[in-house]
Design a protein around this motif. Structure first.
Motif, short mmCIF file in Angstrom:
data_model
loop_
_atom_site.label_atom_id
_atom_site.label_comp_id
_atom_site.label_asym_id
_atom_site.label_seq_id
_atom_site.Cartn_x
_atom_site.Cartn_y
_atom_site.Cartn_z
N HIS A 157 -72.27 -5.50 -6.75
CA HIS A 157 -72.11 -6.48 -5.88
C HIS A 157 -70.84 -7.48 -6.13
CE1 HIS A 157 -75.95 -5.70 -4.12
NE2 HIS A 157 -76.66 -5.82 -5.62
N THR A 195 -67.58 -8.15 -10.30
CA THR A 195 -68.42 -7.28 -9.71
C THR A 195 -69.71 -7.22 -10.71
OG1 THR A 195 -66.84 -5.86 -8.66
CG2 THR A 195 -69.13 -4.88 -8.97
N LEU A 221 -74.74 -14.42 -5.08
CA LEU A 221 -75.20 -12.97 -4.95
C LEU A 221 -76.35 -13.12 -3.47
CD1 LEU A 221 -76.19 -11.55 -8.46
CD2 LEU A 221 -74.68 -10.73 -6.87
N HIS A 250 -74.52 -11.56 -0.43
CA HIS A 250 -75.22 -10.35 -0.27
C HIS A 250 -76.71 -10.36 -0.10
CE1 HIS A 250 -71.46 -8.46 -1.62
NE2 HIS A 250 -71.25 -9.30 -2.61
N THR A 279 -77.45 -1.60 -8.86
CA THR A 279 -76.61 -1.89 -7.43
C THR A 279 -75.59 -2.64 -8.05
OG1 THR A 279 -78.03 -3.97 -6.86
CG2 THR A 279 -78.44 -1.73 -5.56
#
Lengths: 666, 666
Positions: B133, B187, B156, B160, B131
């Motif tokens: 983020h 990211t 993180l 998220h 993934t």
């Protein structure tokens, strides 16, 4: 007369030995050094060896036959019950009566190791992350066509109750053939659920390596994973010294040579580790491929360079590391030559300058489990302090001791190597010194033999402490102009005072070795910084008293504890509660190698220790300035009050002596 | 007249296009092929494109302005609501009115791909193991001196709600500088708790690659991880064919060249994968470093050679694999050139010959969730069968179809390539054939254009089925000596019967293409083995009926389902319940790339599927022998009974005709 074959492990030296020779003599005749302090007077108990009888069983000889003379009363007395059960004997008392395989344990081995990073005894039982398990399996059939991995996994679960959930790809590639060649009887090396080696047959003994990467010295311990014993130790200079003596200069080197600088220093330490792995394994007659795990510790800069991480931010406030948490990494990804599927565990950093080496000290000493307030001082090129107890929790800080304690910035300073003055006493009446030089057995009684080259860290602490105790310098560190000794003189160029510790004829460098006013200042700075750190930590924990002081590190273990107290290196503490624990960082690393709970504890405690960034404390400078001036002159140090009371008042004494002589003359 | 810039993705071709040109023409003028079956008659709806408006926003042009002519009624009818919402248009109906960026989806792209391993639509929403983020952090200060890793980890979690617990060492080495250069706005690419990439700024789109490594063909799909869409597809021959056409001959090659054989075949597939990664990424204008994860599937032998595991035991009973469980491995450990910290996931093998490719089919088709009894047949060089339902559970088996279905061991057999006869019909009256050749648009109407070279797998199934349906061969596969056709003749050398499918003037090889008695036997063997496997599976599950048949694999998708039923490839099933699903293995691999639950499901289901080793069944030979003889002649196949009833009885017909002609002549 009969002769028998005797083999000494781990060196593997062997030869024919006449019946009735004692093992100490047998060892000497084969070039194997066994420590014997008492000179075979049967009093020191240092020449222990261990009889390995498995050898005979292996070759079919009846192991019940005793191939040594019987137990002596002296052995009964000097060996512990555990040692006797483990077939330890004293080599000067056991005589050869047949073929023998004996093991010389680390602590009995002789040798002139100067960097004495000896492995200590570990306080925890082995329960390693890397385990071995012998299993037997039925081969696959059409009715039981399980894959090899699942067959092993099931056997591990059924026969040992352990879980495997993956296998390293390089191990997997050999597994299929090994299983079949070994007729489905193998020993599985399991690392936290990962199968990393499948060896044919039954493996009984296996090893790991723990390494403490110091800024100056690298110490490595080949460790028996089942007993935790360090079976072979090796030390080497850190090869990065050619890029800079201390941490800051290496960080600077990396910054001034972007990319290539880090690459070089990283390559240098990896090469050295590979050499040491070669030495350790060869000496114990095993191979690199027998090593499946290593645990490494070092300060934050050493940690970063080892992992090839940019160290530049570690060197400037606020000193953030790239990664504080423990790192598990395949040895192959780091270029470390152990088994191709082997793993490297790098302990957690704490914070700021307080690195993985201090984390190793932390879990080795466990201040967080102590009922008393413990102060741990790890003095290397930097000083790292831990303070606290179970109740208060633990705080840490890092102090810039500077290189003085390692001999740099001291006029005649040198490393702890042969020729260095390591211990000093000064006579309170005559102000004449006595000293001991590394590599010489005796104090300076025989002038012709002394050959001093300089003063190492423990010597400089001793001499400054003694100069204060005998009134040569005052509480501010200034020379006392009344102290009556020809050894106190002025340096011709600067006009500054100095004290002659060794005259030219006692040295091998063709000149007098002196202690200057500048040297005293440098030592006061180093020692004051530690004391100031301790004061801030005590204040932070609202604690007025230190119950216990632990001096860690190779340097700390050579210090005279009384000298440290006189110097005011740390707050007052009863002499019997000041301990030197040797290379606690190395011991902590070894502990994490053989005990997975300690490894977990390390990661947790590294996060729980509260790091105090001293520069954040507004009054740190003031505390530090005060600490520089023999702090016990202002703070109470009852433990040594009686010594302080006896410091000679030379002004008064000289006047009295003059008056006396005048009276005599009259 | 105005001209506008039009860019076609993913090829990136661009040019000035006159106002009002339709997009299909625009594409052709720039060398971009868009499928159009109806020839712009506005009836096929195949020439879909997607308008990407983001482009204009990026360059500041107002995206509200419509740069295409408005919707047409035909589009309203032929596009789904979802397609309309996603800005799909039909390129023959949309005319240029301004600058445009359009995307040509996979299914609309033209081209002469013979190996049609098209990516199917996936039935699960993306929820990938990998993934991304975007996080923003405050830089470290003296009061907040956290290490970089923990700072990221905390961000993180806070921003998220995701957990990171480790970081790949090679990623860690770049992390420190990236964070600072990107001003702590990055990211993070997170793979199952491991940070594998820290990219500066905000990354919106990211990709993975799924690959199905077939014995003959390798198919790779560059997949948008957020939508699951295969944005670029590439197929190549498996380079290992030079070491052996089928699985067994490659295993033999490895055994006959110990070490080097495996090394070569492993190296060959890794090179091909690296080439394909290069092609896929270049075509989509990204780089290898943008790929952080790949999912690979293949049969057990391909699986072993890919991982450089000794494949020899996979080739002999009881066929145990080295590792059935899914394998996660660093791409760098396999020499695969994606991002240096990227991971490779290899799906679980099931058992015996049933490999990771079948596991991918399994989780793509999910028979274990079906209320009906589903039979899945994946025909490659081997045939793998799955059968079962939610209630009964699923069983699997592997049948040796042999190479006949791929064109080997057939006199005029060939691969599915231009020139191959792929479809055949035979007239029941005249026994004259009609056929279709790959690369030609029409059936053999125009003799001069045919240029047939041979017969591929789907063609041979068709022709044998038609020969049976028209009575040329009987229920045992023997030629009917009464069948009245000049095309039925004896081969001069052997005296065996053959049927001329194409006369010399219809071929490009200078001779007649025939179907021999031997060819019919080979096909009976292949088809019978599949049927026999199905029968054993049905018996094992106590099940008398198959509700649904799924033909998977590139080969399966070209088969005429009616021919298969006539041949008795599988038990009776209503025609409308026989499906071809294309490359289900590739789709399953892609599914595991974008959905971590499917990945877990794959590992679990691979273990739950009960593998039936057919050779263990004592009566397998008998079942197989019976199955070879057009099984529906003994087992009931009501679905095609009406067809069977109409098979001409040539003996009777010929006699009748003779009688008729006699009557006429009289």
């Amino acid at each position: 007369m009969n002769e028998y074959t005797v083999i000494f492990q781990p060196s593997g030296r062997r030869g024919k030995i006449k019946e009735d020779t004692n093992l100490l003599e047998a060892a000497r005749s084969l070039g194997v050094e066994i420590e014997s302090i008492c000179g075979e007077k049967k009093t020191c108990g240092k020449c222990k060896i261990q009889v390995e009888e498995g050898f005979f069983e292996k070759y079919g000889v009846d192991s019940k036959v005793d191939h040594l003379t019987g137990w002596t009363k002296d052995e009964q007395r000097m060996l512990t019950t555990a040692e006797k059960e483990n077939k330890y004997r004293l080599s000067c008392l056991a005589h050869v009566k047949g073929d023998l395989l004996v093991f010389v344990p680390e602590e009995s081995r002789g040798g002139q190791q100067v960097v004495r990073k000896k492995a200590g005894k570990l306080r925890h039982k082995p329960d390693p992350a890397l385990t071995i398990h012998y299993i037997e399996m039925a081969p696959p059939t059409l009715h039981d066509p399980l894959d090899d991995f699942l067959r092993i996994k099931n056997a591990l679960k059924e026969q040992h109750g352990v879980d495997a959930d993956r296998v390293d790809i390089l191990c997997l590639r050999d597994m299929t053939m090994t299983l079949r060649k070994a007729d489905w009887k193998v020993t599985v090396f399991l690392w936290q659920g990962e199968i990393v080696r499948v060896a044919p047959g039954k493996v009984e003994t296996y090893y790991g390596i723990a390494v403490d990467i110091g800024t100056t010295t690298v110490a490595a311990y080949l460790t028996d994973m089942k007993t935790g014993r360090a079976v072979v130790t090796d030390s080497k200079m850190n090869p990065q010294v050619i890029f800079g003596e201390d941490v800051m200069s290496r960080i600077t080197y990396a910054m001034q040579h972007p990319g290539a600088g880090l690459e070089k220093m990283h390559g240098a330490i990896i090469n050295t580790l590979n050499e040491m792995i070669g030495n350790l394994t060869a000496e114990h007659m095993i191979t690199r491929e027998d090593i499946l795990e290593m645990v490494l510790v070092g300060n934050t800069a050493m940690h970063h360079i080892l992992l090839k991480l940019d160290p530049q931010f570690v060197g400037v406030a606020p000193f953030p590391t790239a990664m504080a948490k423990a790192v598990d990494i395949k040895a192959r990804d780091l270029g470390i030559n152990i088994h191709k599927s082997g793993n490297i565990h790098v302990l957690a950093n704490e914070a700021g300058f307080v690195g993985a080496d201090n984390c190793a000290v932390l879990i080795n000493e466990e201040p967080y489990n102590s009922e008393e307030m413990v102060l741990i001082i790890d003095i290397g090129t930097n000083g790292e302090l831990l303070f606290g107890s179970r109740k208060t929790g633990v705080v840490s800080c890092s102090v810039a001791t500077g290189p003085a304690l390692e001999g740099a910035q001291i006029k005649f300073g040198m490393r702890a190597a042969p020729g260095a003055i390591e211990k000093v006493e000064i006579d309170q009446e005559t102000l004449e010194p006595r000293f001991k030089v590394i590599g010489k057995a005796h104090w300076n009684i025989h002038i012709e033999e002394i050959d001093a080259k300089g003063i190492c860290g423990s010597g400089i602490i001793d001499v400054v402490a003694e100069m204060f105790r005998t009134g040569i310098i005052d509480k501010g560190g200034r020379f006392n102009k009344f102290a009556p000794s020809p050894r106190i003189r002025k340096e011709p160029d600067t006009g500054m005072n100095e004290y002659v510790l060794a005259y030219k004829d006692q040295t091998s460098i063709g000149k007098d070795i002196v202690v200057t006013q500048g040297d005293v200042r440098a030592i006061q700075l180093a020692v004051g910084s530690i004391y100031a750190g301790a004061v801030i930590m005590m204040r932070e924990l609202n604690c007025a008293k230190v119950d216990k002081v632990i001096l860690a590190g190779a340097f700390g273990s050579h210090l005279n504890q009384f000298s440290c107290l006189i110097m005011g290196m740390f707050p007052d503490c009863a002499m019997e509660n000041i301990y030197s624990v040797g290379n606690a960082a190395g011991d902590g690393a070894r502990l994490c190698l053989i005990n997975k709970l300690k490894r977990k504890e390390a990661d947790e405690m590294a996060r729980k220790v509260r790091y105090l960034e001293l520069t954040v404390f507004k009054d740190f400078e003031r505390v530090f300035m005060k600490a520089m001036q023999f702090p016990h002159m202002e703070d109470p140090f009852p433990t040594i009050q009686h010594v302080l009371n006896e410091i000679p008042d030379w002004k008064k004494i000289v006047k009295e002596r003059e008056a006396e002589e005048k009276a005599k003359a009259q």
